[in-house]
Design an enzyme around this catalytic site. Structure first.
Site, PDB file in Angstrom:
ATOM      1  N   CYS A 147       0.840  -1.200   0.000  1.00 37.39           N
ATOM      2  CA  CYS A 147       0.000   0.000   0.000  1.00 37.39           C
ATOM      3  C   CYS A 147       0.876   1.253   0.000  1.00 37.39           C
ATOM      4  O   CYS A 147       1.342   1.700   1.048  1.00 37.39           O
ATOM      5  CB  CYS A 147      -0.929  -0.004   1.211  1.00 37.39           C
ATOM      6  N   CYS A 150      -0.473   4.148   2.019  1.00 36.47           N
ATOM      7  CA  CYS A 150      -0.279   4.016   3.476  1.00 36.47           C
ATOM      8  C   CYS A 150       1.171   4.298   3.858  1.00 36.47           C
ATOM      9  O   CYS A 150       1.440   4.955   4.854  1.00 36.47           O
ATOM     10  CB  CYS A 150      -0.597   2.602   3.955  1.00 36.47           C
ATOM     11  N   ASP A 151       2.107   3.762   3.104  1.00 33.99           N
ATOM     12  CA  ASP A 151       3.498   3.727   3.563  1.00 33.99           C
ATOM     13  C   ASP A 151       4.462   4.612   2.775  1.00 33.99           C
ATOM     14  O   ASP A 151       5.563   4.902   3.245  1.00 33.99           O
ATOM     15  CB  ASP A 151       4.034   2.282   3.479  1.00 33.99           C
TER      16      ASP A 151
END
Ligand code: NAP
Length: 326
Positions: A147, A150-151
């Site tokens: 992701c 997300c990261d």
């Protein structure tokens, strides 16, 4: 539990959607029971708590200005549900019988539980390439992620060479996101044409710091504590090469965790996601609701899943009241 011996509401799944549904249902005195699932490899790690258990730092969930580790966030969700007396069961639901009411849910340990209303919240699993070192570094926060949204903005990825695998819209979207932070984004795709929509291809490939690698697959991931590179294999010539990268983002699709709904009568989309009635958490079966990534191939964020969990609990509460279940 109602006079018939069935629970008012059983929630299947323990990610942001399941825990939020539990918090709302518990505060509405529905005495929810949450089946949190048991850890497994399928082929990548699947843990109670869901995909956030594999996410190192969450920086886009409102209310955590300093960021929060994914597993810590899930601990907080769980603690909040427990505070309102949610019952938690460490087991899977492996089969559902929605043909008669109250519904019957069959557990992984061979038991059965009955419920007037059910909230499906088992999420989806990111697809992984399936390499041992890929999974090891994904589990330990070693720079492998499924992701980018997300990261990707984490400090250790900034101004570095990163790789993204996949040729669909997700790879284009997440790759474009990475171009804002990375020195170079290497796109690795197993064919020489992309599956993604033309507009998203162009948006990504027109960035000056994108370098595509056609007809290539990742066959190994290098690095001990942190990723240092990937080994590529040419799908045509079979020649192998090493590419130095400080991050690997896998964007080869998701699989909704809906296998346990086979034969249950719940309508699924072509790709296996639960089909919802417009603007609600209702499935085609009255009394069965769904929330989170198992019913959402589009947004797939912790905050959207939590919002859907809230909707499902409110929908279940109204439905139970209308059915006269107290
Ligand atoms: P997808 O369209 O199924 O694409 C998956 C990609 O991964 C494909 O290019 C596929 O290669 C590749 N792939 C699959 N397995 C692989 C493997 N083992 N090794 C290497 N490569 C592999 O999935 P998605 O991109 O996640 O998109 C899912 C859906 O969401 C799509 O309908 C998409 O349009 C939609 N979506 C829309 C947006 C948007 O409009 N903003 C954004 C994201 C997603 P092949 O091409 O060779 O099969």
């Amino acid at each position: 539990m109602s006079a018939s011996g069935a629970h008012k509401v059983v929630i299947i799944g323990s990610g942001p959607a399941g825990w939020t549904a539990a918090i709302y249902a518990a505060r509405a005195n529905l005495d929810p029971v949450v089946y949190v699932g048991v850890p497994k490899q399928d082929p990548g790690p699947v843990l109670p708590g869901g995909q956030l258990m594999l996410t190192t730092e969450v920086e886009n969930y409102p209310g955590f200005p300093e960021g929060v580790r994914g597993p810590d966030m899930m601990d907080k969700f769980r603690a909040q549900a427990e505070r309102f007396k949610t019952r938690i069961v460490d087991d899977d639901i492996v089969r559902c019988d929605f043909s008669t009411r109250p519904f019957t849910l069959h557990t992984g340990e061979g038991g059965a539980v009955r419920a007037h209303a059910v909230i499906l919240a088992t999420g989806a699993m990111a697809n992984w390439i399936g390499l041992e070192n890929e999974m090891r570094l994904a589990r330990t926060g070693g720079g492998v992620s499924a992701c980018a949204v997300c990261d990707g903005a984490l400090p250790h990825f900034r101004d570095q060479a990163l790789a993204i695998v996949g040729g669909g819209d997700t790879a284009m979207e997440e790759g474009t996101y990475l171009t804002k932070f990375a020195k170079t984004v290497h796109l690795i795709h197993r064919r020489d044409t992309l599956r993604a929509s033309r507009i998203m291809q162009e948006r990504f490939l027109s960035r000056p710091n994108v370098k595509p690698h056609w007809n290539k697959v990742v066959v190994d991931v290098l690095g001990e504590a942190m990723i240092e590179g990937v080994v590529l294999e040419d799908t045509v010539t079979k020649a192998r090469s090493t590419l130095a990268v400080k991050g690997l983002f896998v964007a080869i699709g998701h699989t909704p965790a809906t296998k346990f709904l086979a034969g249950s009568g719940v309508e699924l989309t072509e790709k296996g996601y639960v089909m919802l009635r417009t603007r609600s958490s209702r499935t085609n079966i009255p009394g069965v609701f769904a929330a989170g990534d198992l019913a959402d191939s589009e947004y797939r964020q912790a905050v959207t899943a939590a919002g859907m969990g809230c909707q499902a609990a409110l929908d279940a509460e109204r439905w139970l009241a209308a059915e006269g279940v107290h």
